[in-house]
Design a protein around this motif. Structure first.
Motif, PDB file in Angstrom:
ATOM      1  N   ALA A   1      14.758  -2.388 -68.762  1.00  0.00           N
ATOM      2  CA  ALA A   1      13.412  -2.247 -68.212  1.00  0.00           C
ATOM      3  C   ALA A   1      12.625  -3.437 -68.735  1.00  0.00           C
ATOM      4  O   ALA A   1      13.040  -4.110 -69.685  1.00  0.00           O
ATOM      5  N   SER A   2      11.482  -3.718 -68.132  1.00  0.00           N
ATOM      6  CA  SER A   2      10.688  -4.854 -68.583  1.00  0.00           C
ATOM      7  C   SER A   2      10.184  -4.621 -70.002  1.00  0.00           C
ATOM      8  O   SER A   2      10.001  -3.472 -70.427  1.00  0.00           O
ATOM      9  N   PRO A   3       9.956  -5.686 -70.779  1.00  0.00           N
ATOM     10  CA  PRO A   3       9.421  -5.522 -72.136  1.00  0.00           C
ATOM     11  C   PRO A   3       8.115  -4.730 -72.174  1.00  0.00           C
ATOM     12  O   PRO A   3       7.910  -3.913 -73.077  1.00  0.00           O
ATOM     13  N   GLN A   4       7.236  -4.938 -71.197  1.00  0.00           N
ATOM     14  CA  GLN A   4       5.966  -4.215 -71.156  1.00  0.00           C
ATOM     15  C   GLN A   4       6.199  -2.711 -71.013  1.00  0.00           C
ATOM     16  O   GLN A   4       5.596  -1.900 -71.732  1.00  0.00           O
ATOM     17  N   VAL A   5       7.070  -2.329 -70.096  1.00  0.00           N
ATOM     18  CA  VAL A   5       7.370  -0.906 -69.880  1.00  0.00           C
ATOM     19  C   VAL A   5       8.021  -0.308 -71.120  1.00  0.00           C
ATOM     20  O   VAL A   5       7.684   0.809 -71.545  1.00  0.00           O
ATOM     21  N   ARG A   6       8.928  -1.044 -71.729  1.00  0.00           N
ATOM     22  CA  ARG A   6       9.596  -0.530 -72.931  1.00  0.00           C
ATOM     23  C   ARG A   6       8.615  -0.362 -74.088  1.00  0.00           C
ATOM     24  O   ARG A   6       8.684   0.612 -74.844  1.00  0.00           O
ATOM     25  N   ALA A   7       7.677  -1.305 -74.207  1.00  0.00           N
ATOM     26  CA  ALA A   7       6.663  -1.190 -75.262  1.00  0.00           C
ATOM     27  C   ALA A   7       5.768   0.020 -75.015  1.00  0.00           C
ATOM     28  O   ALA A   7       5.398   0.742 -75.958  1.00  0.00           O
ATOM     29  N   GLU A   8       5.427   0.266 -73.761  1.00  0.00           N
ATOM     30  CA  GLU A   8       4.594   1.431 -73.431  1.00  0.00           C
ATOM     31  C   GLU A   8       5.326   2.730 -73.761  1.00  0.00           C
ATOM     32  O   GLU A   8       4.733   3.665 -74.310  1.00  0.00           O
ATOM     33  N   ARG A   9       6.610   2.779 -73.457  1.00  0.00           N
ATOM     34  CA  ARG A   9       7.394   3.976 -73.774  1.00  0.00           C
ATOM     35  C   ARG A   9       7.471   4.213 -75.275  1.00  0.00           C
ATOM     36  O   ARG A   9       7.309   5.346 -75.749  1.00  0.00           O
ATOM     37  N   ARG A  10       7.706   3.145 -76.027  1.00  0.00           N
ATOM     38  CA  ARG A  10       7.802   3.286 -77.479  1.00  0.00           C
ATOM     39  C   ARG A  10       6.449   3.715 -78.060  1.00  0.00           C
ATOM     40  O   ARG A  10       6.387   4.566 -78.961  1.00  0.00           O
ATOM     41  N   ALA A  11       5.355   3.135 -77.550  1.00  0.00           N
ATOM     42  CA  ALA A  11       4.022   3.479 -78.040  1.00  0.00           C
ATOM     43  C   ALA A  11       3.714   4.955 -77.785  1.00  0.00           C
ATOM     44  O   ALA A  11       3.184   5.654 -78.667  1.00  0.00           O
ATOM     45  N   LYS A  12       4.041   5.437 -76.593  1.00  0.00           N
ATOM     46  CA  LYS A  12       3.810   6.855 -76.284  1.00  0.00           C
ATOM     47  C   LYS A  12       4.634   7.752 -77.197  1.00  0.00           C
ATOM     48  O   LYS A  12       4.181   8.806 -77.645  1.00  0.00           O
TER      49      LYS A  12
ATOM     50  N   ILE B   1       5.542   7.257 -80.252  1.00  0.00           N
ATOM     51  CA  ILE B   1       5.054   7.351 -81.633  1.00  0.00           C
ATOM     52  C   ILE B   1       3.537   7.524 -81.715  1.00  0.00           C
ATOM     53  O   ILE B   1       2.963   7.499 -82.802  1.00  0.00           O
ATOM     54  N   GLY B   2       2.886   7.729 -80.545  1.00  0.00           N
ATOM     55  CA  GLY B   2       1.466   8.046 -80.560  1.00  0.00           C
ATOM     56  C   GLY B   2       0.535   6.881 -80.788  1.00  0.00           C
ATOM     57  O   GLY B   2      -0.537   7.040 -81.374  1.00  0.00           O
ATOM     58  N   VAL B   3       0.900   5.702 -80.296  1.00  0.00           N
ATOM     59  CA  VAL B   3       0.057   4.510 -80.440  1.00  0.00           C
ATOM     60  C   VAL B   3      -0.632   4.238 -79.107  1.00  0.00           C
ATOM     61  O   VAL B   3       0.006   4.300 -78.053  1.00  0.00           O
ATOM     62  N   PRO B   4      -1.945   3.933 -79.102  1.00  0.00           N
ATOM     63  CA  PRO B   4      -2.650   3.614 -77.849  1.00  0.00           C
ATOM     64  C   PRO B   4      -1.994   2.447 -77.125  1.00  0.00           C
ATOM     65  O   PRO B   4      -1.436   1.543 -77.751  1.00  0.00           O
ATOM     66  N   LEU B   5      -2.095   2.442 -75.791  1.00  0.00           N
ATOM     67  CA  LEU B   5      -1.434   1.419 -74.984  1.00  0.00           C
ATOM     68  C   LEU B   5      -2.257   0.137 -74.877  1.00  0.00           C
ATOM     69  O   LEU B   5      -2.110  -0.636 -73.922  1.00  0.00           O
ATOM     70  N   ALA B   6      -3.111  -0.082 -75.820  1.00  0.00           N
ATOM     71  CA  ALA B   6      -3.889  -1.320 -75.903  1.00  0.00           C
ATOM     72  C   ALA B   6      -4.291  -1.514 -77.355  1.00  0.00           C
ATOM     73  O   ALA B   6      -4.338  -0.556 -78.127  1.00  0.00           O
ATOM     74  N   GLY B   7      -4.544  -2.763 -77.731  1.00  0.00           N
ATOM     75  CA  GLY B   7      -4.962  -3.027 -79.102  1.00  0.00           C
ATOM     76  C   GLY B   7      -3.853  -3.629 -79.941  1.00  0.00           C
ATOM     77  O   GLY B   7      -2.729  -3.866 -79.477  1.00  0.00           O
ATOM     78  N   ALA B   8      -4.179  -3.842 -81.215  1.00  0.00           N
ATOM     79  CA  ALA B   8      -3.264  -4.539 -82.122  1.00  0.00           C
ATOM     80  C   ALA B   8      -1.961  -3.782 -82.332  1.00  0.00           C
ATOM     81  O   ALA B   8      -0.888  -4.390 -82.416  1.00  0.00           O
TER      82      ALA B   8
END
Length: 217
Positions: A143-154, A156-163
């Motif tokens: 999957a694209s890096p952006q999609v994978r980062a969004e999945r990982r963030a969800k 572990i409970g990290v907002p999908l924007a910010g540092a």
């Protein structure tokens, strides 16, 4: 002869573990999360204050790695480390130890021992190329890096924007680079592997695609 194995390889956070587990459940086969073995190795080395690039010492740890997979949980020395091994730090550590030839050799037979007459769905980065080269079906799941980062963030409970999200995305891109360019068993799509891009697919759609490919064999 083809082995009764479905080998699902792909980059970090691509969803291959979830898809592989559900494919195994649908077929009544065993499941191997090979990445967990490398993550456990990284965690065990860190806990024992052994540097991840100390090849001989890390390989020696693997020889007697006290790991068990029990009802969906991962136990290290009797302690449930299912959550601990999923941290970004340990993920990067896993990538570091996975680049060590002696460590990969030590873990090779342990991975192959998971295969029984029941059948096996194995996910990782070199399941089709090294561990089970005669697998009946090979899949490269991404999957694209952006999609994978969004999945990982969800996850572990990290907002999908910010540092915090930007760190997750940077870690995923760094691990992709390390996995593709390591000297031993680099992450690659084999010519015979089916490409499955899950960027716009649900888990159910991804699982169905793998099962359809297997049943067409």
């Amino acid at each position: 002869m083809p082995q009764k194995v479905i080998a699902i390889d792909g980059p970090s956070a691509s969803g291959k573990g979830t898809v592989a587990q559900r494919v195994a459940d649908a077929l009544g086969w065993r499941y191997l999360d090979s990445g967990a073995l490398y993550r456990i190795t990284a965690l065990y080395a860190r806990n024992r204050q052994i540097a991840w690039d100390n090849e001989a010492a890390v390989a020696a740890l693997v020889q007697a790695l006290p790991v068990e997979f029990v009802e969906g949980s991962v136990l290290l020395d009797g302690e449930d480390v299912s959550a601990a091994i999923r941290s970004e730090e340990i993920g990067m550590g896993a990538s570091r130890v996975a680049a060590l030839p002696a460590v990969r050799t030590a873990l090779l037979q342990r991975q192959r021992a998971f295969l029984t007459e029941q059948g096996l769905v194995a996910d990782g980065r070199d399941m089709g190329s090294v561990v089970f080269p005669d697998a009946v079906l090979k899949v490269f799941l991404t999957a694209s890096p952006q999609v994978r980062a969004e999945r990982r963030a969800k996850q572990i409970g990290v907002p999908l924007a910010g540092a915090g999200f930007e760190r997750i995305l940077a870690d995923i891109e760094a691990r992709d680079e390390a996995d593709r360019n390591r000297a031993v068993a680099p992450l690659q799509k084999l010519p015979e592997a089916h490409l499955l891009d899950t960027s716009t697919l649900t888990i159910e759609e991804s699982v169905k695609k793998v099962l359809d490919w297997y049943r067409e064999k």
